[in-house]
Motif scaffolding. Structure first.
Motif: not given
Lengths: 307, 429
Positions: B127, B129-131, B133-134, B163, B170
């Protein structure tokens, strides 16, 4: 008929370079005008061609097929096409390859071909015949596995211009592919398919790079498929999708096909890249009718599968 | 309430399992699951048939594959109007899917269905990465040029770092192997015992292949006709030379040889009412009679991540009025050799059974000759979501093959899973 056996599948890049020389101004332009048109009276073959998994996987991904233990039904075209081009770039081929249009293709798939198999591939040009817009001839490819004919393909090509004046216009309505459809022995033909009449199954956004991606997988990097810039000298405002990509993608959309089967396709207007096209299908008692068309209903491709 | 019906296991099929990055490196979950389904359909003569339900899933899954099983059904030889749904429960995925179909059959909602699972670590999803994506989500909301300028100011090279899915919990950040290493040390499971179990798994799987046991349970795929993780010629000497890969690098006991490798593969089980099977000239191999799930608090509760089946089994036994010894076959998933050994040690341990399981007496030991008799995950490999269906098909066929079982033909299936989950089931002839 002479026969030539090549040790390996010829490289399409080199063949296209050879063909390109034919359209350069330095050479007497266009087709060879000396004498009546004839085709090379030669069968070219390559024995023991390995069908490797990576190539099949790449092909399946570009065309939308699922990767399975048997090759996608259109995949052997990749094995035979370079041989047909090899014939069409010989000096005794009296047309220029780059002015030749692929108007129809028929595949007869007799048996599944396992990924990893080694097959014998042969090609010949046949059946030169006058057409109201020039000349038509067929590139016939045969694939054998363990000595059995497992797959064959007939690609009908049209060389526009030099129309023999003695030929009457045909009455077919399927564009340049008209007289191919008349030659089929099966009851249902591609001429029976009205692309505008089939129910819509899907809407595809064909990406602008599909010609380059299919070119990378197939080796068929004909400039008309690569970019607008390289397609323009050949009369296309944009790059166009490979006809055999659109046939493959249309068949991938049908899912499983029971073999043996015959798949006839007539190519109409090229798919300009990028574009959004409609995919239309209908189950028939003996197989399928299918089409790719513009959103206004004008056809890119019409086809039938008969089992 | 009306009488529950029997849920019969009628047939099973899988593709050979392949170590990650080998024979199926180019195949997707969709490709493999469809191949497993098509093999099952071909062998049972169900081409074009509409089934009541197909349940299944994958653990490592692209977001586009939210309807993976339904898409595979559409691509398969089954009729296109066969409904399907996805399940996801880590390594319990396809056992849970088999159970879901069995339960639908038992209560009379469907007559026939398939439980299945597939996994690939070769074609794993990655994916943004979260940064990043945001940032992209914010860009979708941005209207003014100044918004875009602000967002552009946040661009960093690090945003390009993908990601990548990790084999880690988790809640703890520890990998499954690291968790199991804690359990292994707690139970004092020896290196030699683990290596012996691994060796036996390979030897028994190899013998089963040689005997033709899998001839009607496996369909070759992409040129592979046998599990390629299988090492029939392995020896204790070879296994003993391997370095520990989990736990302490010096004193650890878990190696690549006694742990399952990352694996690609797919498996499916056909279930039906006995009447439906008879109508279609198909056998009843076994019946899925009951199941129990459990979970453990591996985060704060000081229980091992993979110990949930230890808790599920006594509850299932109590409900069925059985003891642990009332079985002819035991199929305990070999996530790691030490998982099987710690599970059995716990059932034999008086203090553990009293304190943790609330039992008056330990469950006792099981006959090792009835354990994983045709090998298990250490030898076949372990494509997470496919393992349950593989085990159910194997156990059902083993039960169907013999008529001289002490307990009439009864098997216990036990599969631990990530997240501290576990699912166990009973199959009977």
């Amino acid at each position: 008929m002479a026969s030539v056996e090549l040790p390996a599948t010829p490289d399409l890049g080199g063949l296209y370079a050879r063909a390109l020389r034919g359209v350069l101004p330095s050479r007497s332009s266009g087709d060879h005008d000396d004498g009546p048109p004839v085709l090379p009276d030669t069968t070219v073959s390559v024995p023991d061609v390995a069908i490797d998994l990576d190539t099949v996987a790449d092909y399946a991904r570009v065309c939308g097929f699922r990767l399975d233990s048997d090759v996608p039904v259109t995949h052997p075209h990749l094995l035979g096409f370079p041989l047909a081009v090899w014939l069409m770039t010989r000096d005794d081929f009296r047309f220029d390859l780059l002015g030749t249009v692929h108007v129809a293709n028929r595949i007869v798939a007799h048996e599944p071909i396992p990924v990893g198999a080694n097959v014998d591939v042969s090609a010949r040009l046949a059946d030169l015949r006058p057409h109201r817009r020039g000349w038509q001839f067929d590139a016939v490819v045969e694939v054998r596995h363990d000595g059995r004919l497992v797959w064959e393909s007939t690609s009908t090509n049209l060389r526009r211009g030099h129309s023999p004046r003695t030929v009457q216009d045909h009455d077919g309505q399927a564009g340049d592919a008209d007289d191919t459809s008349g030659r089929t022995a099966s009851a249902r033909t591609v001429a029976d398919v009205d692309p505008a009449d089939l129910p819509m199954t899907g809407r595809w956004r064909v990406p602008g790079d599909i010609g380059r991606r299919y070119g990378a997988v197939s080796g068929d990097r004909n400039p008309i498929h690569l970019s607008a810039l390289s397609a323009r000298p050949f009369g296309f405002p944009q790059a166009i999708a490979h006809g055999m990509w659109s046939k493959a993608a249309a068949l991938a959309g049908l899912g499983r096909l029971d073999l043996p089967c015959t798949i006839d396709v007539a190519f109409h207007k090229p798919v300009l890249l990028p574009s959004t096209v409609e995919y239309a299908t209908r189950r028939e008692p003996d197989g399928w009718s299918f089409a790719l068309r513009r959103r206004d209903g004008r056809p890119h491709l019409a086809g039938v599968v008969t089992t | 309430m009306t009488q529950l019906r029997d849920a019969a296991i009628v047939a099973g099929n899988r593709i050979p399992f392949a170590r990650s990055g080998t024979a199926y490196a180019r195949a997707s979950n969709h490709d493999m699951l469809t191949a497993a389904l098509d093999g099952l359909v071909a062998r049972t003569g169900l081409a074009g048939a509409t089934l009541g339900e197909v349940a299944g899933g994958a653990v490592l899954k692209h977001s586009r594959d939210f309807n993976l099983v339904r898409e595979a059904v559409l691509a398969s030889a089954l009729a296109d109007d066969t409904p399907a749904f996805d399940v996801q429960k880590a390594c319990d995925t396809s056992l849970e899917a088999v159970l879901a179909v069995a339960n639908k059959i038992r209560v009379g909602q469907v007559d026939v269905g398939i439980g299945c699972g597939v996994d690939t670590t070769s074609d794993a999803p990655m994916g943004l990465n979260d940064d990043l994506r945001h940032l992209l989500l914010a860009a979708q909301q941005a209207n003014e040029p100044v918004d875009f300028v602000k967002l552009a100011g946040q661009l960093r090279p690090s945003l390009l770092k993908p990601d990548i899915p990790r084999n880690a919990e988790q809640a703890t950040g520890l990998s499954m192997g690291e968790h199991q290493a804690i359990t292994t040390a707690e139970w004092g499971v020896s290196r030699e015992a683990q290596d012996q179990l691994a060796l036996r798994s390979h030897q028994r799987l190899a013998a089963a292949w040689d005997d033709g046991f899998f001839d009607d349970l496996v369909t070759p795929f992409l040129g592979l006709d046998r599990d390629n993780n299988l090492r029939p010629d392995s020896t204790l000497e070879k296994l003993s030379t391997l370095k520990p890969v989990f736990g302490d690098r010096e004193t650890g006991t878990m190696t690549a040889g006694n742990s399952t490798p990352l694996t690609d593969g797919a498996a499916a089980v056909l279930l039906a009412t006995p009447d439906w099977a008879a109508d279609h000239d198909l056998p009843v191999l076994a019946r899925l009679v009951d199941a129990e799930s459990a979970a453990v608090d591996y985060v704060h509760g000081h229980e091992g991540l993979l110990m949930a089946p230890v808790y599920a089994v006594p509850r299932l036994l109590a409900r069925r009025g059985l003891t642990l010894q009332d079985f002819d076959l035991y199929e305990i998933h070999e996530a790691f050799a030490s998982t099987v050994l710690a599970t059995m040690a716990a059932w034999e341990d008086e203090e553990f059974c009293h304190d943790r399981l609330g039992l008056d007496a330990p469950l006792g030991s099981i006959d090792r000759d009835r354990l994983n008799v045709n090998g298990s995950s250490l030898a076949t490999g372990h494509p997470f979501a496919a393992t349950g269906a593989r085990i159910v098909a194997t156990a059902a066929k083993l039960l169907a093959e013999r008529d001289d079982f002490e307990h009439g033909g009864r098997a216990l299936v036990s599969i631990c899973a990530a997240g501290g989950n576990g699912l166990v089931a009973i199959l009977e002839k």
